[in-house]
Design a protein around this motif. Structure first.
Motif, PDB file in Angstrom:
ATOM      1  N   TRP A   1       0.838  -1.197   0.000  1.00 28.23           N
ATOM      2  CA  TRP A   1       0.000   0.000   0.000  1.00 28.23           C
ATOM      3  C   TRP A   1       0.869   1.242   0.000  1.00 28.23           C
ATOM      4  CZ3 TRP A   1       0.660  -3.443   3.936  1.00 28.23           C
ATOM      5  CH2 TRP A   1       1.412  -2.990   5.036  1.00 28.23           C
ATOM      6  N   ALA A   2       0.213   2.369  -0.273  1.00 33.68           N
ATOM      7  CA  ALA A   2       0.834   3.695  -0.150  1.00 33.68           C
ATOM      8  C   ALA A   2      -0.263   4.675   0.198  1.00 33.68           C
ATOM      9  CB  ALA A   2       1.523   4.098  -1.458  1.00 33.68           C
ATOM     10  N   ARG A   3       0.138   5.783   0.775  1.00 29.72           N
ATOM     11  CA  ARG A   3      -0.848   6.823   1.067  1.00 29.72           C
ATOM     12  C   ARG A   3      -1.400   7.374  -0.245  1.00 29.72           C
ATOM     13  NH1 ARG A   3      -0.471   8.363   6.424  1.00 29.72           N
ATOM     14  NH2 ARG A   3       1.450   7.714   7.480  1.00 29.72           N
TER      15      ARG A   3
ATOM     16  N   SER B   1       8.058  -5.060  -8.586  1.00 29.82           N
ATOM     17  CA  SER B   1       7.956  -4.444  -7.257  1.00 29.82           C
ATOM     18  C   SER B   1       6.770  -3.491  -7.201  1.00 29.82           C
ATOM     19  CB  SER B   1       9.247  -3.682  -6.920  1.00 29.82           C
ATOM     20  OG  SER B   1       9.069  -2.960  -5.724  1.00 29.82           O
ATOM     21  N   VAL B   2       5.714  -3.922  -6.542  1.00 34.19           N
ATOM     22  CA  VAL B   2       4.527  -3.078  -6.416  1.00 34.19           C
ATOM     23  C   VAL B   2       4.803  -1.863  -5.526  1.00 34.19           C
ATOM     24  CG1 VAL B   2       2.093  -3.005  -5.757  1.00 34.19           C
ATOM     25  CG2 VAL B   2       3.026  -5.034  -6.878  1.00 34.19           C
ATOM     26  N   PRO B   3       5.539  -2.002  -4.413  1.00 31.60           N
ATOM     27  CA  PRO B   3       5.834  -0.797  -3.612  1.00 31.60           C
ATOM     28  C   PRO B   3       6.543   0.282  -4.424  1.00 31.60           C
ATOM     29  CG  PRO B   3       6.327  -2.755  -2.340  1.00 31.60           C
ATOM     30  CD  PRO B   3       6.042  -3.223  -3.733  1.00 31.60           C
ATOM     31  N   ASP B   4       7.521  -0.123  -5.253  1.00 37.13           N
ATOM     32  CA  ASP B   4       8.221   0.856  -6.087  1.00 37.13           C
ATOM     33  C   ASP B   4       7.262   1.487  -7.088  1.00 37.13           C
ATOM     34  OD1 ASP B   4      10.551   0.298  -4.755  1.00 37.13           O
ATOM     35  OD2 ASP B   4      11.437  -0.920  -6.344  1.00 37.13           O
ATOM     36  N   ALA B   5       6.353   0.668  -7.652  1.00 36.84           N
ATOM     37  CA  ALA B   5       5.397   1.184  -8.624  1.00 36.84           C
ATOM     38  C   ALA B   5       4.448   2.188  -7.980  1.00 36.84           C
ATOM     39  CB  ALA B   5       4.607   0.030  -9.245  1.00 36.84           C
ATOM     40  N   LEU B   6       3.968   1.887  -6.777  1.00 32.78           N
ATOM     41  CA  LEU B   6       3.076   2.813  -6.084  1.00 32.78           C
ATOM     42  C   LEU B   6       3.791   4.123  -5.766  1.00 32.78           C
ATOM     43  CD1 LEU B   6       1.209   0.459  -3.589  1.00 32.78           C
ATOM     44  CD2 LEU B   6       0.325   1.437  -5.711  1.00 32.78           C
ATOM     45  N   ALA B   7       5.053   4.024  -5.361  1.00 34.68           N
ATOM     46  CA  ALA B   7       5.819   5.233  -5.056  1.00 34.68           C
ATOM     47  C   ALA B   7       6.011   6.080  -6.306  1.00 34.68           C
ATOM     48  CB  ALA B   7       7.175   4.854  -4.457  1.00 34.68           C
ATOM     49  N   GLU B   8       6.317   5.428  -7.438  1.00 33.48           N
ATOM     50  CA  GLU B   8       6.500   6.185  -8.677  1.00 33.48           C
ATOM     51  C   GLU B   8       5.181   6.767  -9.152  1.00 33.48           C
ATOM     52  OE1 GLU B   8       8.766   5.945 -12.982  1.00 33.48           O
ATOM     53  OE2 GLU B   8       9.091   4.398 -11.464  1.00 33.48           O
ATOM     54  N   ALA B   9       4.093   5.994  -9.007  1.00 35.99           N
ATOM     55  CA  ALA B   9       2.776   6.510  -9.385  1.00 35.99           C
ATOM     56  C   ALA B   9       2.433   7.753  -8.576  1.00 35.99           C
ATOM     57  CB  ALA B   9       1.714   5.437  -9.178  1.00 35.99           C
TER      58      ALA B   9
END
Length: 297
Positions: free
Chosen positions: A104-106, A247-255
């Motif tokens: 997840w990400a904020r 890497s989903v965390p990296d993708a969420l951060a880039e998004a």
């Protein structure tokens, strides 16, 4: 709680809205009160039993991977997130009132829950296949079936990286592709020649699975420069089928960073209720989407 599930593999008619026990956040997980869940092609591929290697299923099973909502349980070992935070991410059985997320990400400022639910899998897939295609700044990427969620993300990510994009879509979506910075043309008879008239193609992505792999190989001159996420027969022609998430965390951060900079926006074309999950799958399978489809809880 209410949850969409299926007890056998099959068409959209196997989906049922049921009463189910609430899940709880184990170690390293969070639970959210779901506000919206993304509708992805992988959802109905899982429902049909097409991708059991990548997504093993124990029946009866829930549906959905992406969601946005409000954190209401935080599992052991989770730091940096609290009950009440608004997040988007990936988990399991997200077509439900409550779901457990593993990544997840904020939520970025200014996004609605419906919009946020449409990003996780889409952006991870877009970033992955652009990388796998090996396309570099200054080169040209051809995207077949460019108006859907993944295509919308690819076009904007490529533009941000200085990559020229040629996109194919239906006549009704030509202006939409141009609004995202792409050179646009229609698919159908003669489409490959229309692409040639727009310029050289250095790499290509098949997002629709509409039987265009041979033409994409001819346009690029190299099957190693073509990636498909929709044609399971692509490897027979030497083309990579990309179905394993990075890497989903990296993708969420880039998004989140792209959204914050105003460089990425994926519109929600249509919303559905939990009771309309079958209709959402029917529409998703029919294609011709502009942006994203989501379940609103």
């Amino acid at each position: 709680m209410k949850k969409v599930s299926f007890a056998e593999f099959g068409g959209p008619d196997v989906l049922r809205l049921t009463d189910a026990e609430e899940p709880h956040a184990g170690p390293g997980r969070i639970r959210i009160a779901v506000r919206a869940a993304g509708v992805n092609p992988v959802d109905w591929r899982i429902r049909e039993g097409q991708v059991l290697g990548a997504h093993p299923v124990e029946l009866p099973a829930g549906v959905g991977l992406d969601a946005a909502g409000v954190v209401d349980e935080v599992g052991e070992g989770v730091e940096g997130i609290e009950v009440g935070d608004h997040v988007f991410g990936e988990g399991s059985s997200t077509y439900a009132e409550f779901a457990v997320l593993s990544v997840w990400a904020r939520m970025p400022e200014g996004l609605t829950y419906e919009e946020a639910a449409g990003y996780p899998s889409v952006v991870e897939t877009a970033l992955r296949i652009v990388r796998e295609a090996g396309v570099r700044p200054g080169q040209t990427l051809l995207v077949s079936g460019a108006s859907g969620g993944v295509g919308s993300a690819v076009l904007q990510i490529a533009r941000d990286r200085g990559i020229t994009v040629i996109g194919t879509a239906g006549a009704a979506n030509q202006e939409y592709l141009r609004s995202l910075g792409a050179l646009a043309t229609t698919y159908g008879e003669g489409w490959a020649e229309r692409v040639r008239q727009l310029g050289r193609v250095d790499a290509a992505l098949d997002l629709a699975g509409s039987g265009v792999i041979r033409e994409l190989v001819e346009l690029t001159g190299d099957p190693g420069k073509v990636v498909s996420i929709a044609d399971l027969d692509a490897p027979k022609l030497g083309v990579r089928f990309s179905g394993v998430a990075g890497s989903v965390p990296d993708a969420l951060a880039e998004a989140a960073a792209l959204i914050a900079r105003g460089r990425l926006h994926i519109p929600v074309e249509k919303s559905y209720t939990l009771a309309e999950a079958a209709a959402a799958h029917i529409d998703s399978q029919a294609g011709h989407t502009r942006g994203r489809r989501v379940i609103v809880v």
